[in-house]
Design a protein around this motif. Structure first.
Motif, mmCIF file in Angstrom:
data_model
loop_
_atom_site.group_PDB
_atom_site.id
_atom_site.type_symbol
_atom_site.label_atom_id
_atom_site.label_comp_id
_atom_site.label_asym_id
_atom_site.label_seq_id
_atom_site.Cartn_x
_atom_site.Cartn_y
_atom_site.Cartn_z
ATOM 1 N N ALA A 51 0.823 -1.213 0.000
ATOM 2 C CA ALA A 51 0.000 0.000 0.000
ATOM 3 C C ALA A 51 0.860 1.268 0.000
ATOM 4 N N ASP A 52 2.004 1.229 0.691
ATOM 5 C CA ASP A 52 2.823 2.434 0.850
ATOM 6 C C ASP A 52 4.179 2.380 0.163
ATOM 7 N N GLU A 53 4.631 1.191 -0.227
ATOM 8 C CA GLU A 53 6.003 1.049 -0.725
ATOM 9 C C GLU A 53 6.069 0.235 -2.017
ATOM 10 N N ILE A 54 7.199 0.409 -2.701
ATOM 11 C CA ILE A 54 7.565 -0.444 -3.830
ATOM 12 C C ILE A 54 8.888 -1.080 -3.437
ATOM 13 N N LYS A 55 8.998 -2.385 -3.647
ATOM 14 C CA LYS A 55 10.220 -3.106 -3.253
ATOM 15 C C LYS A 55 10.798 -3.856 -4.441
ATOM 16 N N LEU A 110 9.015 1.715 -12.625
ATOM 17 C CA LEU A 110 8.184 1.550 -11.438
ATOM 18 C C LEU A 110 6.704 1.748 -11.763
ATOM 19 N N PRO A 111 5.829 1.006 -11.091
ATOM 20 C CA PRO A 111 4.396 1.110 -11.379
ATOM 21 C C PRO A 111 3.774 2.419 -10.899
ATOM 22 N N LYS A 112 4.409 3.069 -9.909
ATOM 23 C CA LYS A 112 3.918 4.339 -9.358
ATOM 24 C C LYS A 112 5.127 5.222 -9.063
ATOM 25 N N PRO A 113 4.959 6.538 -9.076
ATOM 26 C CA PRO A 113 6.079 7.416 -8.713
ATOM 27 C C PRO A 113 6.473 7.212 -7.248
ATOM 28 N N ILE A 114 7.769 7.376 -6.974
ATOM 29 C CA ILE A 114 8.268 7.211 -5.603
ATOM 30 C C ILE A 114 8.901 8.511 -5.111
ATOM 31 N N ASP A 115 9.047 8.611 -3.802
ATOM 32 C CA ASP A 115 9.717 9.736 -3.174
ATOM 33 C C ASP A 115 11.209 9.406 -3.152
ATOM 34 N N THR A 116 11.991 10.082 -3.963
ATOM 35 C CA THR A 116 13.417 9.761 -4.078
ATOM 36 C C THR A 116 14.212 10.100 -2.818
ATOM 37 N N GLU A 117 13.611 10.825 -1.904
ATOM 38 C CA GLU A 117 14.271 11.147 -0.632
ATOM 39 C C GLU A 117 14.079 10.034 0.401
ATOM 40 N N ARG A 118 13.209 9.071 0.101
ATOM 41 C CA ARG A 118 12.883 8.027 1.084
ATOM 42 C C ARG A 118 13.117 6.648 0.467
ATOM 43 N N VAL A 119 14.387 6.338 0.214
ATOM 44 C CA VAL A 119 14.786 5.069 -0.401
ATOM 45 C C VAL A 119 15.856 4.444 0.478
ATOM 46 N N MET A 132 11.354 1.528 -1.520
ATOM 47 C CA MET A 132 11.058 2.896 -1.941
ATOM 48 C C MET A 132 9.649 3.265 -1.481
ATOM 49 N N VAL A 133 9.508 4.437 -0.891
ATOM 50 C CA VAL A 133 8.203 4.903 -0.431
ATOM 51 C C VAL A 133 7.499 5.584 -1.606
ATOM 52 N N LYS A 134 6.244 5.213 -1.809
ATOM 53 C CA LYS A 134 5.457 5.817 -2.891
ATOM 54 C C LYS A 134 5.213 7.292 -2.596
ATOM 55 N N GLN A 135 5.157 8.065 -3.675
ATOM 56 C CA GLN A 135 4.817 9.476 -3.535
ATOM 57 C C GLN A 135 3.356 9.611 -3.143
ATOM 58 N N ARG A 136 3.109 10.514 -2.267
ATOM 59 C CA ARG A 136 1.716 10.791 -1.915
ATOM 60 C C ARG A 136 1.061 11.486 -3.100
ATOM 61 N N ALA A 137 -0.215 11.242 -3.253
ATOM 62 C CA ALA A 137 -0.948 11.892 -4.345
ATOM 63 C C ALA A 137 -0.861 13.402 -4.164
#
Length: 150
Positions: A51-55, A110-119, A132-137
């Motif tokens: 729900a919150d991350e991509i691995k 990646l299937p969704k954009p991620i926050d590049t500061e939170r990897v 990688m943490v997904k970017q919030r909408a």
């Protein structure tokens, strides 16, 4: 590179035995590492999301952490590295060679954009894990249109 399959049967005549010896002299003496140094290989990888991350999980056994590089933007990940053969095999004659050596590079979209500061990334027992943490909408922004006179 295309490969030609050569099959030599056990009941070859004398000319066939000579051909087999010639082929063994040409190919048998050369180390498989010689052929594989310039080739690239692809480590197996899994990419999945919660729900919150991509691995990403990658099998990179035998690759030193110092020889790996990870580049990330909000839509893709590039993982590259180099697996060197052990020094003990440089003078060996191989009977079987299945382990691939040399450079590798994988680019995963990646299937969704991620926050590049939170990897974060970790390497343990030949398994590389990237979280990688997904970017919030992003909230939409209402823009007021003003007159040019203002």
């Amino acid at each position: 590179m295309d490969y030609i399959k050569i099959r030599l049967s056990a009941d070859l005549d004398q000319a066939g035995k000579g051909l087999r010896r010639t082929l063994d002299d040409i190919f048998g003496g050369a180390s498989p590492i010689f052929y594989q140094l310039s080739r690239t290989w692809k480590p197996q990888m899994d990419l999945f999301e919660t729900a919150d991350e991509i691995k990403i999980i990658a099998t990179v056994a035998g690759v030193e952490k110092e020889s790996m590089e990870i580049e990330i933007n909000e839509r893709a990940v590039r993982i590259s590295g180099d697996r060197r053969p052990p020094s003990s095999v440089s003078e060996a004659t191989f009977c079987l060679a299945e382990i691939q050596y040399g450079k590798f590079e994988r680019i995963l979209f990646l299937p969704k954009p991620i926050d590049t500061e939170r990897v974060s990334a970790s390497l343990s027992a030949g398994i590389l894990q990237i979280t990688m943490v997904k970017q919030r909408a992003r909230k939409s922004l209402k823009v007021t249109i003003r007159d040019e006179d203002e």
